[in-house]
Write an enzyme that holds these catalytic residues in place. Structure first.
Site, PDB file in Angstrom:
ATOM      1  N   LYS A 139       0.854  -1.185   0.000  1.00 54.16           N
ATOM      2  CA  LYS A 139       0.000   0.000   0.000  1.00 54.16           C
ATOM      3  C   LYS A 139       0.883   1.224   0.000  1.00 54.16           C
ATOM      4  CE  LYS A 139      -3.912   2.054   0.087  1.00 54.16           C
ATOM      5  NZ  LYS A 139      -3.392   2.788  -1.107  1.00 54.16           N
ATOM      6  N   GLN A 186       7.221   4.006   3.904  1.00 55.54           N
ATOM      7  CA  GLN A 186       5.830   3.559   3.912  1.00 55.54           C
ATOM      8  C   GLN A 186       5.649   2.264   4.729  1.00 55.54           C
ATOM      9  OE1 GLN A 186       3.824   5.554   1.404  1.00 55.54           O
ATOM     10  NE2 GLN A 186       2.197   5.019   2.809  1.00 55.54           N
ATOM     11  N   LYS A 233       5.484   3.419   8.372  1.00 60.22           N
ATOM     12  CA  LYS A 233       4.303   4.261   8.546  1.00 60.22           C
ATOM     13  C   LYS A 233       3.039   3.399   8.587  1.00 60.22           C
ATOM     14  CE  LYS A 233       3.966   7.472   5.412  1.00 60.22           C
ATOM     15  NZ  LYS A 233       3.588   8.429   4.341  1.00 60.22           N
ATOM     16  N   LYS A 263       5.354   1.727  -3.124  1.00 56.01           N
ATOM     17  CA  LYS A 263       5.293   3.096  -3.664  1.00 56.01           C
ATOM     18  C   LYS A 263       5.578   3.031  -5.152  1.00 56.01           C
ATOM     19  CE  LYS A 263       4.772   7.304  -2.059  1.00 56.01           C
ATOM     20  NZ  LYS A 263       4.116   7.760  -0.809  1.00 56.01           N
ATOM     21  N   ASP A 298      -0.060  10.714  -4.531  1.00 52.52           N
ATOM     22  CA  ASP A 298       1.048  11.358  -3.822  1.00 52.52           C
ATOM     23  C   ASP A 298       1.257  12.658  -4.607  1.00 52.52           C
ATOM     24  OD1 ASP A 298       3.234  10.515  -1.618  1.00 52.52           O
ATOM     25  OD2 ASP A 298       4.287  11.618  -3.167  1.00 52.52           O
ATOM     26  N   THR A 327      -4.657  13.378   5.140  1.00 52.84           N
ATOM     27  CA  THR A 327      -3.236  13.550   5.470  1.00 52.84           C
ATOM     28  C   THR A 327      -3.032  14.867   6.218  1.00 52.84           C
ATOM     29  OG1 THR A 327      -2.765  12.388   3.416  1.00 52.84           O
ATOM     30  CG2 THR A 327      -0.893  13.378   4.554  1.00 52.84           C
ATOM     31  N   SER A 362      -6.909   5.576   3.607  1.00 51.74           N
ATOM     32  CA  SER A 362      -6.958   4.719   2.420  1.00 51.74           C
ATOM     33  C   SER A 362      -7.368   3.299   2.808  1.00 51.74           C
ATOM     34  CB  SER A 362      -5.576   4.647   1.753  1.00 51.74           C
ATOM     35  OG  SER A 362      -5.378   5.728   0.888  1.00 51.74           O
TER      36      SER A 362
HETATM   37  N1  GLU Z   1       1.049   9.006  -0.601  1.00 50.13           N
HETATM   38  C1  GLU Z   1       0.502   8.947   0.723  1.00 50.13           C
HETATM   39  C2  GLU Z   1       1.594   8.624   1.712  1.00 50.13           C
HETATM   40  O1  GLU Z   1       2.704   9.061   1.552  1.00 50.13           O
HETATM   41  C3  GLU Z   1      -0.725   8.065   0.821  1.00 50.13           C
HETATM   42  C4  GLU Z   1      -0.559   6.662   0.395  1.00 50.13           C
HETATM   43  C5  GLU Z   1      -1.861   5.860   0.339  1.00 50.13           C
HETATM   44  O2  GLU Z   1      -2.922   6.406   0.650  1.00 50.13           O
HETATM   45  O3  GLU Z   1      -1.785   4.692  -0.033  1.00 50.13           O
HETATM   46  O4  GLU Z   1       1.396   7.990   2.719  1.00 50.13           O
END
Ligand code: GLU
Length: 450
Positions: free
Chosen positions: A89, A110, A113, A125, A165, A208, A382
């Site tokens: 994800k 990610q 996170k 990503k 993103d 976010t 998400s």
């Molecule tokens: N691009 C966002 C991040 O850096 C969201 C990623 C997502 O929702 O999958 O976490």
């Protein structure tokens, strides 16, 4: 710390010229020293060596035809980094600076996170070195269709679920989804950040920015303070910055700045958010236009930025929200922020502070929320979108917002408690990295050497 040097020099050999990726790895590894020392199992199981190597990297050609009839070629990426906790994800970034090192740093961040959210999502990503700036709607659509024509075979609602993103918002997600549906014939939750008309979740767009502000408030509350009445420095003027500013106003704080790639706006009486939304979301124009409406605001073009720094961090503010991009806040900026009395930093962007800037904040013991904790609200929501899609439901705004607040609170508590447990109270970099790592590493051990 030989394992850090060994790991980084190993990566320099096997994955050359990926500076941002080494930076992200180094920061995590430095935090992990205490848990690695007390738990030899992680070294016996070669967890670090496995973690820094993506499970799979897809790099592909994206050919498309521009409005002049000329053929353009971009490089597309999807890096499926770690699936110990769930399907890969993470977002897609369309920006000319994109290369393998940038996507790998983002994918690596990610993993931790997503683990910190407590939700069942792995880390990935992707993106392309495509510059959406100045492109027509037709060009954006053709690019997205070509990008998905390769990507579709690698993704799926239970395998890999991309989202937005930088440079990928509702419009791009729409074109990407349309092409996925056409190629596969399947109407399924393969992307998040979808339109509310066809499977999106309320609050995803805002999540976010809102999350970074909730996080700042939890950090401040823990120190007996709040955002109420605080002057806030925000960088960026994209989705994250706009909804951070919206939530700041709702909580009684005053955002006084925002920025884009051409310059910074400072408006002492508070940013006119409707105008920024109009300029950036509707017209997709430069922020310079802001001063046509507000003569009392100041526009600082990039050419007038301080040496080794960004104008936004040299303004007067109590709390800083870096919401633009990586390494946008340097050590010089960090020192200026502190000397101007800044008491908290909450990162809406991914790795916006350089390593020296991070150390400056940690040494000063201000409330510092690293991106992988403070901006996790986007990816968490998400996952809530995935849950709604899978159960064919849609939840109300209040329901999703409540869950988002609870998730941000849990992330803060987890990082804060972990920092305490490892003898560094208040160090949320250490707390977030250890807590995220532990969840992923333990799952990897249970799943064997795969
Ligand atoms: N691009 C966002 C991040 O850096 C969201 C990623 C997502 O929702 O999958 O976490």
């Amino acid at each position: 710390m030989t394992y850090i040097h060994q790991t980084i020099s190993g990566l320099q050999q096997t994955s050359p010229a990926q500076a941002e990726f080494y930076q992200a790895v180094e920061e995590v590894l430095e935090s992990l020293a205490p848990i690695l020392e007390s738990n030899p199992i992680y070294q016996q199981q070669a967890i670090i060596q496995r973690l820094v190597e993506p499970e799979r990297q897809i790099i592909f050609r994206v050919p498309w035809v521009d409005d002049n009839g000329d053929i353009q070629i971009n490089k597309g990426y999807r890096i499926e980094f770690n699936s110990a906790l769930g399907p890969y994800k993470g977002g897609l970034r369309f920006h000319p600076s994109v290369n393998a090192g940038i996507i790998k740093f983002l994918g690596f961040e990610q993993i931790f996170k997503n683990a910190l959210t407590g939700l069942p999502i792995g880390g990935g990503k992707g993106g392309a070195n495509f510059n959406p700036k100045g492109k027509s709607d037709g060009e954006i659509m053709r690019f997205c269709q070509s990008f998905m024509t390769e990507l579709y075979r690698h993704i799926g609602p239970t395998t890999d679920v991309p989202a937005g993103d930088i440079g990928v918002g509702a419009r791009e997600i729409g074109y990407l989804f349309g092409q996925y549906k056409r190629l596969t014939g399947r109407y399924e939750g393969v992307l998040t950040g979808k339109s509310l008309l066809w499977g999106g979740s309320l609050v995803r767009k805002e999540a976010t920015g809102y999350g970074a502000v909730y996080f700042a408030n939890y950090m401040l509350q823990d120190r007996g303070q709040s955002l109420q009445g605080k002057r806030c420095l925000v960088s960026g003027a994209g989705n994250v910055a706009i909804y951070a500013m919206e939530k700041l106003y709702q909580l009684g704080a005053l955002p006084v700045s925002c920025s884009d790639s051409s310059g910074t706006i400072y408006h002492a009486q508070g940013i006119d958010l409707d105008l920024v939304k109009d300029i950036k979301e509707k017209s997709r124009a430069s922020l310079e236009r802001y001063i046509e409406t507000h003569a009392d605001a100041q526009y600082i073009p990039v050419s007038e930025y301080p040496e080794n720094g960004h104008a936004v961090w040299h303004l007067d503010g109590d709390v800083a929200f870096p919401c633009a991009t990586q390494n946008e806040l340097t050590e010089t900026d960090a020192k200026v922020l502190l000397s101007n009395g800044c008491i908290a930093v909450s990162e809406g962007a991914n790795m916006p502070s350089t390593q020296d800037a991070v150390n400056t904040f940690i040494d000063a013991k201000i409330a510092y929320g690293p991106g992988k904790a403070a901006n996790a609200g986007g990816v968490a929501t998400s996952q809530l979108e995935m849950a709604q899609n899978a159960s064919m439901q849609s939840w109300t705004f209040e329901e999703v917002d409540q869950k988002l607040q609870q998730i941000m609170k849990n992330i803060f508590n987890t990082a804060n408690d972990t920092a305490m447990e490892y003898g560094q109270p208040g160090n949320l970099v250490l707390g977030a990295n250890i807590a995220g790592f532990k969840r992923v590493a333990d799952a990897m051990i249970e799943q064997g050497v795969v």
